[in-house]
Write a protein that holds these residues in place. Sequence first.
Motif, PDB file in Angstrom:
ATOM      1  N   ALA A  54       2.159  -3.392   0.809  1.00 45.07           N
ATOM      2  CA  ALA A  54       0.941  -3.288   0.002  1.00 45.07           C
ATOM      3  C   ALA A  54      -0.282  -3.005   0.870  1.00 45.07           C
ATOM      4  CB  ALA A  54       0.725  -4.566  -0.800  1.00 45.07           C
ATOM      5  N   LEU A  55      -0.238  -3.465   2.125  1.00 43.87           N
ATOM      6  CA  LEU A  55      -1.341  -3.229   3.049  1.00 43.87           C
ATOM      7  C   LEU A  55      -1.186  -1.911   3.812  1.00 43.87           C
ATOM      8  CD1 LEU A  55      -1.655  -6.871   4.408  1.00 43.87           C
ATOM      9  CD2 LEU A  55      -3.370  -5.644   3.027  1.00 43.87           C
ATOM     10  N   GLY A  56      -0.068  -1.207   3.572  1.00 40.19           N
ATOM     11  CA  GLY A  56       0.161   0.069   4.250  1.00 40.19           C
ATOM     12  C   GLY A  56       0.442  -0.106   5.726  1.00 40.19           C
ATOM     13  N   THR A  57       1.105  -1.215   6.083  1.00 42.13           N
ATOM     14  CA  THR A  57       1.412  -1.473   7.476  1.00 42.13           C
ATOM     15  C   THR A  57       2.837  -2.004   7.588  1.00 42.13           C
ATOM     16  OG1 THR A  57       0.530  -2.471   9.495  1.00 42.13           O
ATOM     17  CG2 THR A  57       0.455  -3.840   7.503  1.00 42.13           C
ATOM     18  N   SER A  58       3.204  -2.499   8.763  1.00 39.06           N
ATOM     19  CA  SER A  58       4.567  -2.971   8.998  1.00 39.06           C
ATOM     20  C   SER A  58       4.589  -4.484   9.205  1.00 39.06           C
ATOM     21  CB  SER A  58       5.137  -2.284  10.250  1.00 39.06           C
ATOM     22  OG  SER A  58       4.371  -2.668  11.392  1.00 39.06           O
ATOM     23  N   ILE A  59       5.777  -5.051   9.066  1.00 35.42           N
ATOM     24  CA  ILE A  59       5.956  -6.473   9.346  1.00 35.42           C
ATOM     25  C   ILE A  59       5.583  -6.740  10.802  1.00 35.42           C
ATOM     26  CG2 ILE A  59       7.683  -8.284   9.659  1.00 35.42           C
ATOM     27  CD1 ILE A  59       9.122  -7.267   7.203  1.00 35.42           C
ATOM     28  N   ALA A 119      10.031  -2.882  -1.777  1.00 31.49           N
ATOM     29  CA  ALA A 119       9.143  -1.969  -2.489  1.00 31.49           C
ATOM     30  C   ALA A 119       8.971  -0.671  -1.714  1.00 31.49           C
ATOM     31  CB  ALA A 119       7.777  -2.626  -2.694  1.00 31.49           C
ATOM     32  N   PRO A 120       8.640   0.414  -2.413  1.00 30.01           N
ATOM     33  CA  PRO A 120       8.398   1.693  -1.736  1.00 30.01           C
ATOM     34  C   PRO A 120       7.230   1.581  -0.761  1.00 30.01           C
ATOM     35  CG  PRO A 120       8.598   1.999  -4.113  1.00 30.01           C
ATOM     36  CD  PRO A 120       8.526   0.519  -3.864  1.00 30.01           C
ATOM     37  N   HIS A 121       7.387   2.233   0.370  1.00 30.50           N
ATOM     38  CA  HIS A 121       6.316   2.329   1.362  1.00 30.50           C
ATOM     39  C   HIS A 121       5.461   3.541   0.997  1.00 30.50           C
ATOM     40  CE1 HIS A 121       8.255  -0.825   3.577  1.00 30.50           C
ATOM     41  NE2 HIS A 121       9.386  -0.145   3.606  1.00 30.50           N
ATOM     42  N   PRO A 122       4.347   3.775   1.702  1.00 30.43           N
ATOM     43  CA  PRO A 122       3.492   4.926   1.362  1.00 30.43           C
ATOM     44  C   PRO A 122       4.260   6.257   1.411  1.00 30.43           C
ATOM     45  CG  PRO A 122       2.376   3.484   2.907  1.00 30.43           C
ATOM     46  CD  PRO A 122       3.791   2.984   2.793  1.00 30.43           C
ATOM     47  N   PRO A 123       3.825   7.245   0.640  1.00 26.71           N
ATOM     48  CA  PRO A 123       4.463   8.569   0.686  1.00 26.71           C
ATOM     49  C   PRO A 123       4.493   9.092   2.119  1.00 26.71           C
ATOM     50  CG  PRO A 123       2.917   8.453  -1.125  1.00 26.71           C
ATOM     51  CD  PRO A 123       2.728   7.192  -0.329  1.00 26.71           C
ATOM     52  N   ARG A 159      10.701   4.960  -1.707  1.00 30.91           N
ATOM     53  CA  ARG A 159      11.501   4.623  -2.886  1.00 30.91           C
ATOM     54  C   ARG A 159      11.931   3.164  -2.781  1.00 30.91           C
ATOM     55  NH1 ARG A 159      15.205  10.072  -2.684  1.00 30.91           N
ATOM     56  NH2 ARG A 159      13.418  11.460  -2.892  1.00 30.91           N
ATOM     57  N   TRP A 160      12.212   2.538  -3.917  1.00 34.54           N
ATOM     58  CA  TRP A 160      12.774   1.187  -3.882  1.00 34.54           C
ATOM     59  C   TRP A 160      14.077   1.252  -3.106  1.00 34.54           C
ATOM     60  CZ3 TRP A 160      10.704  -3.355  -5.287  1.00 34.54           C
ATOM     61  CH2 TRP A 160       9.549  -3.329  -6.067  1.00 34.54           C
ATOM     62  N   LEU A 179       6.136   4.710   8.959  1.00 31.44           N
ATOM     63  CA  LEU A 179       5.368   4.640   7.721  1.00 31.44           C
ATOM     64  C   LEU A 179       4.454   5.842   7.573  1.00 31.44           C
ATOM     65  CD1 LEU A 179       4.297   0.889   7.617  1.00 31.44           C
ATOM     66  CD2 LEU A 179       6.073   2.008   6.291  1.00 31.44           C
ATOM     67  N   GLY A 180       4.381   6.362   6.347  1.00 30.56           N
ATOM     68  CA  GLY A 180       3.437   7.430   6.030  1.00 30.56           C
ATOM     69  C   GLY A 180       2.034   6.863   5.973  1.00 30.56           C
ATOM     70  N   ARG A 181       1.070   7.711   5.879  1.00 29.59           N
ATOM     71  CA  ARG A 181      -0.335   7.284   5.815  1.00 29.59           C
ATOM     72  C   ARG A 181      -0.622   6.652   4.465  1.00 29.59           C
ATOM     73  NH1 ARG A 181      -2.893   6.648  10.381  1.00 29.59           N
ATOM     74  NH2 ARG A 181      -3.258   8.514  11.564  1.00 29.59           N
ATOM     75  N   ALA A 182      -1.210   5.479   4.505  1.00 28.03           N
ATOM     76  CA  ALA A 182      -1.601   4.804   3.264  1.00 28.03           C
ATOM     77  C   ALA A 182      -3.038   5.178   2.947  1.00 28.03           C
ATOM     78  CB  ALA A 182      -1.478   3.296   3.428  1.00 28.03           C
ATOM     79  N   ASP A 183      -3.290   5.517   1.686  1.00 30.55           N
ATOM     80  CA  ASP A 183      -4.662   5.849   1.298  1.00 30.55           C
ATOM     81  C   ASP A 183      -5.356   4.659   0.643  1.00 30.55           C
ATOM     82  OD1 ASP A 183      -3.660   7.758  -1.663  1.00 30.55           O
ATOM     83  OD2 ASP A 183      -3.507   5.648  -1.199  1.00 30.55           O
TER      84      ASP A 183
END
Length: 194
Positions: A54-59, A119-123, A159-160, A179-183
């Motif tokens: 949800a934060l567009g980052t990694s564990i 959950a799906p990660h950013p595109p 994708r899930w 991870l792709g770029r989160a907007d």
Amino acid sequence: MAELGARVRAERRARGMALERLAEVSGVSRSMVSEVERGTKTPSVLVLDRLATALGTSIARLLDEPVRPEVTILPRERQHVVRDPSGWERRVLSPVLPDVEFEFMRTTLEPGVDAGAFAPHPPGSHEYVAVESGRLRLTVGGVPHLLAAGDSAYFPGDRWHAFANDAADVCAYYLAMALGRADGAHHRPKASRT
């Protein structure tokens, strides 16, 4: 736990995200997010992954500070290991680097353990899996794929996806994730898990 909570809070604030918004986007209850940020509750691996996504980052970035040297050695005793009470563990093998959203990890699933749906990660996110031992049921977008020792797979990380060990032996596999770029505007189906 206090350091983890502080990093979650810092990542949330850096994105200008309210606590309620992080709860909504991650599908994690507001009270759980608050307890994690205060360092009073240890999140499961799945909850930690949902917050990171949800934060567009990694564990890995939530567990550790970025390092700057060109060559980084991450001794085994400094690798973060997150254990889930259901019978699986994730060892983060990659150092956290500034401006790089990449994670390399080794996961062990005990016999009969289902790690749950991630959950799906950013595109633009990419995930690679290689099974070291045992058998792995990898489900991507609702479609299961059975992998045996030595098998590998790639799938779009937006994708899930789920990992499970239906066999009677321990399953160990490696996962590399870019991870792709989160907007900042993640629109995912709301999960009911906390």
